[in-house]
Design a protein around this motif. Structure first.
Motif, short mmCIF file in Angstrom:
data_model
loop_
_atom_site.label_atom_id
_atom_site.label_comp_id
_atom_site.label_asym_id
_atom_site.label_seq_id
_atom_site.Cartn_x
_atom_site.Cartn_y
_atom_site.Cartn_z
N ASP A 101 -35.27 64.24 -43.62
CA ASP A 101 -35.38 62.80 -43.38
C ASP A 101 -35.15 61.99 -44.65
N SER A 102 -35.08 62.64 -45.78
CA SER A 102 -34.84 61.94 -47.04
C SER A 102 -33.51 61.21 -47.00
N GLY A 103 -33.50 60.03 -47.56
CA GLY A 103 -32.27 59.24 -47.58
C GLY A 103 -32.60 57.77 -47.78
N VAL A 104 -31.59 56.94 -47.65
CA VAL A 104 -31.79 55.49 -47.74
C VAL A 104 -31.68 54.91 -46.35
N TYR A 105 -32.68 54.16 -45.97
CA TYR A 105 -32.73 53.53 -44.65
C TYR A 105 -32.40 52.05 -44.81
N PHE A 106 -31.33 51.64 -44.15
CA PHE A 106 -30.90 50.25 -44.22
C PHE A 106 -31.23 49.54 -42.92
N CYS A 107 -31.56 48.29 -43.05
CA CYS A 107 -31.74 47.42 -41.91
C CYS A 107 -30.69 46.31 -42.02
N ALA A 108 -30.20 45.86 -40.89
CA ALA A 108 -29.24 44.76 -40.86
C ALA A 108 -29.59 43.84 -39.70
N SER A 109 -29.17 42.59 -39.80
CA SER A 109 -29.37 41.68 -38.68
C SER A 109 -28.14 40.82 -38.49
N SER A 110 -27.98 40.32 -37.27
CA SER A 110 -26.89 39.40 -36.97
C SER A 110 -27.36 38.36 -35.98
N PHE A 111 -26.65 37.24 -35.95
CA PHE A 111 -27.09 36.12 -35.11
C PHE A 111 -26.89 36.43 -33.63
N GLY A 112 -25.67 36.79 -33.24
CA GLY A 112 -25.45 37.15 -31.85
C GLY A 112 -24.67 36.13 -31.06
N ALA A 113 -24.84 36.16 -29.76
CA ALA A 113 -24.05 35.37 -28.81
C ALA A 113 -23.98 33.90 -29.20
N GLY A 114 -22.75 33.38 -29.19
CA GLY A 114 -22.57 31.99 -29.56
C GLY A 114 -22.44 31.78 -31.05
N GLY A 115 -22.65 32.83 -31.81
CA GLY A 115 -22.55 32.72 -33.26
C GLY A 115 -21.84 33.93 -33.82
N SER A 116 -21.97 34.15 -35.09
CA SER A 116 -21.31 35.26 -35.73
C SER A 116 -22.05 36.56 -35.49
N TYR A 117 -21.30 37.63 -35.28
CA TYR A 117 -21.89 38.95 -35.16
C TYR A 117 -21.87 39.70 -36.49
N GLU A 118 -21.54 39.00 -37.56
CA GLU A 118 -21.52 39.65 -38.85
C GLU A 118 -22.90 40.19 -39.18
N GLN A 119 -22.95 41.46 -39.59
CA GLN A 119 -24.22 42.09 -39.90
C GLN A 119 -24.53 41.90 -41.39
N TYR A 120 -25.74 41.39 -41.63
CA TYR A 120 -26.23 41.19 -42.99
C TYR A 120 -27.23 42.30 -43.28
N PHE A 121 -27.02 42.97 -44.40
CA PHE A 121 -27.82 44.15 -44.72
C PHE A 121 -28.91 43.84 -45.73
N GLY A 122 -30.01 44.56 -45.59
CA GLY A 122 -31.06 44.54 -46.58
C GLY A 122 -30.75 45.54 -47.68
N PRO A 123 -31.60 45.57 -48.73
CA PRO A 123 -31.34 46.45 -49.87
C PRO A 123 -31.64 47.92 -49.61
N GLY A 124 -32.32 48.20 -48.50
CA GLY A 124 -32.61 49.58 -48.16
C GLY A 124 -33.97 50.05 -48.65
N THR A 125 -34.48 51.07 -47.99
CA THR A 125 -35.68 51.78 -48.43
C THR A 125 -35.27 53.21 -48.74
N ARG A 126 -35.53 53.63 -49.96
CA ARG A 126 -35.21 55.01 -50.34
C ARG A 126 -36.41 55.89 -50.02
N LEU A 127 -36.25 56.79 -49.08
CA LEU A 127 -37.32 57.69 -48.67
C LEU A 127 -37.06 59.08 -49.22
N THR A 128 -38.04 59.62 -49.90
CA THR A 128 -37.97 60.99 -50.41
C THR A 128 -39.10 61.79 -49.81
N VAL A 129 -38.74 62.86 -49.14
CA VAL A 129 -39.75 63.75 -48.54
C VAL A 129 -39.75 65.04 -49.35
N THR A 130 -40.92 65.39 -49.90
CA THR A 130 -41.00 66.58 -50.77
C THR A 130 -41.78 67.70 -50.10
#
Lengths: 115, 113
Positions: A86-115
């Motif tokens: 499960d280790s990796g970088v988890y990104f979240c993105a959001s977009s406006f949707g219907a009637g507007g732009s579907y361009e996805q804007y990304f967050g900086p990510g969460t780096r998860l390390t499982v040891t």
């Protein structure tokens, strides 16, 4: 205007523990997406919310992953119990949707390390 | 399965030289196409997108990309590289508006002085 924010920026946990990642989308964006990048691999889609409903969860790897978006605002992604792969970088993105732009804007990510 | 291929995981150019980052997609159905850039410790930023209008798309920071349906390609170019262009670049496709993005493996661009 604030962008997509994610918390924490880094998380180190042991195998078998639980971790919860949080994403706050841009205000007013109905669409929220989770992606993951495992080291050395491409960024892969996990799931897509429209408001509080799961529109597409075809990328969720297994039932150890649980995503929620109560009230259609912020979202959480819980991994329980965490495994090494499960280790990796988890990104979240959001977009406006219907009637507007579907361009996805990304967050900086969460780096998860499982040891 | 639909896929995106970026040729070259690492590309190095000299400052002032042409930047060419290659992207090919697998489907015969023209998708929506995107190039994103990720600078160190930052999220992905949209450089440009193709959404079935003009085949030559201009983006931010002097980048542009041309959609070639016959070649199923969407290569990214910039005439003259700048040191600040050093970053990782991702090509992505989507087959419906608002749908998931399918990413290529990423290309790390280095710019030598």
């Amino acid at each position: 205007e604030a962008g997509v924010t994610q918390f924490p920026s880094h998380s180190v946990i042991e195998k078998g523990q639980t971790v919860t990642l949080r994403c706050d989308p841009i205000s007013g964006h109905d669409n929220l997406y989770w992606y993951r990048r495992v080291m050395g691999k491409e960024i892969k889609f996990l799931l897509h919310f429209v408001k509080e409903s799961k529109q597409d969860e075809s990328g969720m790897p297994n039932n150890r992953f649980l995503a929620e978006r109560t009230g259609g605002t912020y979202s959480t992604l819980k991994v329980q119990p965490a495994e090494l792969e499960d280790s990796g970088v988890y990104f979240c993105a959001s977009s406006f949707g219907a009637g507007g732009s579907y361009e996805q804007y990304f967050g900086p990510g969460t780096r998860l390390t499982v040891t | 399965a639909q896929s995106v291929t970026q040729l070259g995981s690492h590309v190095s150019v000299s400052e002032g030289a042409l930047v060419l980052l290659r992207c090919n997609y697998s489907s015969s159905v023209p998708p929506y196409l995107f190039w994103y850039v990720q600078y160190p410790n930052q999220g992905l930023q949209l450089l440009l997108k193709y959404t079935s209008a003009a085949t030559l798309v201009k983006g931010i920071n002097g980048f542009e990309a041309e959609f070639k349906k016959s070649e199923t390609s969407f290569h990214l170019t910039k005439p003259s590289a700048h040191m600040s262009d050093a970053a990782e670049y991702f090509c992505a496709v989507s087959y419906n508006q608002g749908g998931k993005l399918i990413f290529g493996q990423g290309t790390e661009l280095s710019v030598k002085p």
